[in-house]
Design an enzyme around this catalytic site. Structure first.
Site, PDB file in Angstrom:
ATOM      1  N   PRO A 211      21.923  -5.476  44.631  1.00  0.00           N
ATOM      2  CA  PRO A 211      22.560  -6.035  43.439  1.00  0.00           C
ATOM      3  C   PRO A 211      24.009  -6.441  43.726  1.00  0.00           C
ATOM      4  O   PRO A 211      24.591  -5.981  44.712  1.00  0.00           O
ATOM      5  CB  PRO A 211      22.526  -4.892  42.428  1.00  0.00           C
ATOM      6  CG  PRO A 211      21.736  -3.806  43.043  1.00  0.00           C
ATOM      7  CD  PRO A 211      21.587  -4.059  44.483  1.00  0.00           C
ATOM      8  N   HIS A 431      26.140   6.468  11.799  1.00  0.00           N
ATOM      9  CA  HIS A 431      25.274   5.848  12.800  1.00  0.00           C
ATOM     10  C   HIS A 431      25.375   6.574  14.145  1.00  0.00           C
ATOM     11  O   HIS A 431      24.356   6.959  14.728  1.00  0.00           O
ATOM     12  CB  HIS A 431      25.665   4.364  12.947  1.00  0.00           C
ATOM     13  CG  HIS A 431      24.877   3.604  13.966  1.00  0.00           C
ATOM     14  ND1 HIS A 431      23.952   2.652  13.611  1.00  0.00           N
ATOM     15  CD2 HIS A 431      24.869   3.644  15.320  1.00  0.00           C
ATOM     16  CE1 HIS A 431      23.412   2.141  14.705  1.00  0.00           C
ATOM     17  NE2 HIS A 431      23.965   2.725  15.765  1.00  0.00           N
ATOM     18  N   GLU A 432      26.596   6.797  14.570  1.00  0.00           N
ATOM     19  CA  GLU A 432      26.775   7.446  15.881  1.00  0.00           C
ATOM     20  C   GLU A 432      26.296   8.891  15.859  1.00  0.00           C
ATOM     21  O   GLU A 432      25.673   9.360  16.813  1.00  0.00           O
ATOM     22  CB  GLU A 432      28.239   7.370  16.333  1.00  0.00           C
ATOM     23  CG  GLU A 432      28.754   5.957  16.588  1.00  0.00           C
ATOM     24  CD  GLU A 432      27.869   5.139  17.518  1.00  0.00           C
ATOM     25  OE1 GLU A 432      27.205   5.727  18.390  1.00  0.00           O
ATOM     26  OE2 GLU A 432      27.837   3.902  17.360  1.00  0.00           O
TER      27      GLU A 432
END
Ligand code: ADP
Ligand code: MG
Ligand code: ZN
Length: 612
Positions: A211, A431-432
């Site tokens: 990569p 949310h977290e």
């Protein structure tokens, strides 16, 4: 740092144009006037008479048809001048001229001879231009190629020796297998006799694949530093020229130089630009194919005992032409993979050497938080940390700098100025916490390391960092499924706490879909399909996009299964969060107040609550 020094000066065509123009200008101003010097000036008849009386006039000629008298004089310096004046009825003129001793001529040439004029004003410029033209041609042909449209240069292969790359294997951390492979090549170049004695032939070429940012170019430079033999380096894109045939000429030139300098190393970076499969289909590129053919021919042509070793690097090995990879060409393939935990620690340490670090840095912690990062990213993390230390007015880098810069590299800089309404902040916090809670309540999922709701320049409004305790290479089906549940956790928390959902989950959705698809199509983790490969990965090292390898009906079935699998994960997350509603509220409030909390703080509150 670029090693491409000593570029031969390429003079563009315009340079020659300007040269020719200037030459002509100079000739016009200084040379032509001298040649055309006997130019005629008109004077009055009385001036003519006075010059005659003074005895200056040497010759005189009378042209009845033009009605003029031409005469020449010599001044004190002895310089010849020519004048012209009109004819006047004057009976005394003849006597006067005789008295002054003037010569009577039939004609005084008022111009340089017409032949000379033509020579100077027409032939000379043509000569000058053709001379410059020849010069250009010579430059082009001596370089063995035609150059490109605007520049006529030599092939760009230059000799790089040790001193110029300044890199050695010590600069490359980790990648021990690659170094071992390359060390053998270095050895061979030092002591070819040792290998010849036993009859061992070294591979003609070695291909570094991996990569981006894993150190392929760095390794090649290190080989140059270690080998102490001439090192020719060229990038694949430098072969690709505007006109057909030039790339091939450059390849020829490169190998000619290499053969003269053997033993030596030729390094072709980004070889995929010329080494793509020749398919001859639409959009095929004649120039590239010719270049590749030339490369193949040259690689076959040289004697392996002579000691020319070709290294090449690419991050798209799957696109390379099979002919390049057959034995006798790039028959050795050296994988340069993303570093593992120890590799990351080593890379961090190598780059930390160039930076003033405070005494107690825990590289292990940083390496664990950066699983999947390439060497280039790790080098960047060290540099970002150093920049932060300077920004904060410290004279050495501390752990906090490194931790912050990990996040900078992952998620971008903090957006200090971002104004986010309190309601939105609250949604982000839930949310977290949702992600973190689902992760924590499942077995086989990586511990929460950090939760933050400080917005970042990448657009993330917050995130939850999970860090594996030790390096993992495999993922079981349960772990994969738990990961899906964790990914849905953020959205679930919004849903449970506010009974409404937001766009904030878009990234989670993307990741979850990718994972679920891969589980079904590539990892054989679905009951319906079992161990059947339904997708193939095209670009293993660059993003890893996939293409379907199944019928349309199967594709439809896959879609259905993906939906079902994510729905199942969502239900699991919903169960976990609903059961832990009180602690979620508490954690969200805490996060909202602190903005960033550590995994330990998170677990402390969670465990406290459980003991009640
Ligand atoms: P590639 O050619 O594989 O895309 P490079 O060789 O250009 O990657 O690497 C870019 C930079 O990343 C290097 O200059 C170096 O600073 C850093 N780097 C990458 N891998 C390593 C490594 N194994 N050890 C030390 N530094 C590395
Ligand atoms: Mg490179
Ligand atoms: Zn999320």
């Amino acid at each position: 740092m670029s090693v491409k020094e000593h570029e031969p000066p390429k003079k563009p065509l315009i340079y020659y144009g300007i040269m020719a123009f200037l030459t002509l200008m100079l000739l016009n101003v200084f040379v032509f006037p001298l040649l055309f010097e006997n130019q005629v000036s008109e004077v009055g008849y009385n001036d003519f008479l006075s010059m005659v009386d003074k005895g200056m006039v040497q010759e005189v000629a009378r042209d009845e048809s033009a009605g003029s008298i031409t005469f020449s004089t010599k001044d004190e310096a002895g310089k010849l001048r020519i004048y012209q004046t009109g004819i006047w009825p004057d009976d005394t003129l003849l006597k006067r001229l005789e008295d002054a001793g003037v010569k009577f001529a039939s004609e005084i040439p008022t111009q340089a001879s017409p032949l000379l004029t033509i020579l100077i004003s027409w032939v000379l410029p043509v000569l000058i231009f053709s001379f410059i033209g020849k010069l250009i041609m010579k430059r082009m042909t001596s370089a063995g190629n035609m150059g490109n449209a605007m520049s006529f240069g030599k092939a760009n292969a230059k000799i790089y020796v040790e001193a110029q790359t300044g890199k050695t294997f010590a600069d490359v951390a980790g990648e021990d297998e690659a170094k071992e492979s390359l060390q053998e090549i270095v050895d061979f170049l030092h002591e070819p006799a040792k290998y010849a004695a036993i009859g061992a032939k070294l591979p003609k070429g070695a291909l570094l694949v991996g990569p981006p940012g894993t150190g392929k170019t760095l390794l090649a430079k290190a080989v140059a530093g270690e080998a102490k033999v001439p090192f020719f380096s060229i990038s694949g894109s430098e072969f690709v020229e505007m006109f057909v045939g030039m790339g091939a000429a450059k390849v020829r030139d490169l190998f000619k130089q290499a053969n003269e300098k053997a033993p030596c190393i030729v390094f072709i970076d980004e070889i995929d630009t010329i080494g793509k499969k020749r398919d001859g289909g639409v959009g095929s590129n004649d120039e590239r194919e010719q270049t590749l053919n030339q490369l193949l021919t040259e690689m076959d042509g040289f004697d392996p005992q002579k000691g020319v070793v070709i290294l090449a690097a690419t991050n798209r090995p799957d696109t390379l032409d099979k002919a390049l990879l057959r034995p006798g060409r790039f028959d050795r393939r050296i994988p340069v993979e993303l570093p593992d935990l120890n590799g990351r620690i080593a890379i961090l340490k190598v780059h930390a050497k160039d930076v003033k670090m405070s005494g107690n840095i825990d590289f292990d912690a940083i390496a664990r938080a950066t699983s999947g990062a390439s060497g280039a990213e790790l080098a960047n993390i060290i540099n970002e940390a150093a920049l932060r230390a300077v920004r904060l007015g410290r004279d050495s880098v501390i752990q906090a700098d490194l931790e912050e810069s990990v996040e900078v590299v992952i998620a971008g800089y903090q957006r200090k100025g971002a104004v986010i309404s309190p309601e939105e902040k609250k949604i982000v916090a839930y949310h977290e916490i949702g992600h973190a809670l689902v992760a924590a309540k499942q077995t086989d999922s990586a511990p929460v390391h950090k939760i933050t709701i400080v917005p970042r320049t990448s657009g993330a409004l917050g995130y939850t960092m999970q860090v594996e305790e030790d390096e993992r290479f495999l993922m079981s089906r349960e772990e994969a499924f738990n990961k899906l549940a964790t990914l849905t956790g953020g959205r679930v928390a919004e849903d449970v706490a506010f009974n409404s959902i937001t766009t904030g989950a878009s990234n989670d959705i993307e990741q979850a879909t990718k994972l679920a698809r891969a589980m079904i199509t590539r990892y054989g983790m679905s009951d319906d399909f079992g161990m059947v490969a339904l997708e193939t990965v095209n670009n293993q090292y660059l993003g890893g996009d996939t293409s379907l390898a199944c019928s349309a009906e199967t594709a439809a079935k896959i879609d259905k299964e993906v939906v079902a699998m994510i729905a199942e994960a969502y239900q699991k997350a919903k169960r976990i969060i609903s059961e832990n509603r009180p602690v979620m509220d508490k954690l969200a409030a805490y996060l909202l107040e602190k903005e960033t909390i550590t995994g330990e703080e998170f677990m402390e509150i969670l465990n406290e609550e459980e003991q009640k």
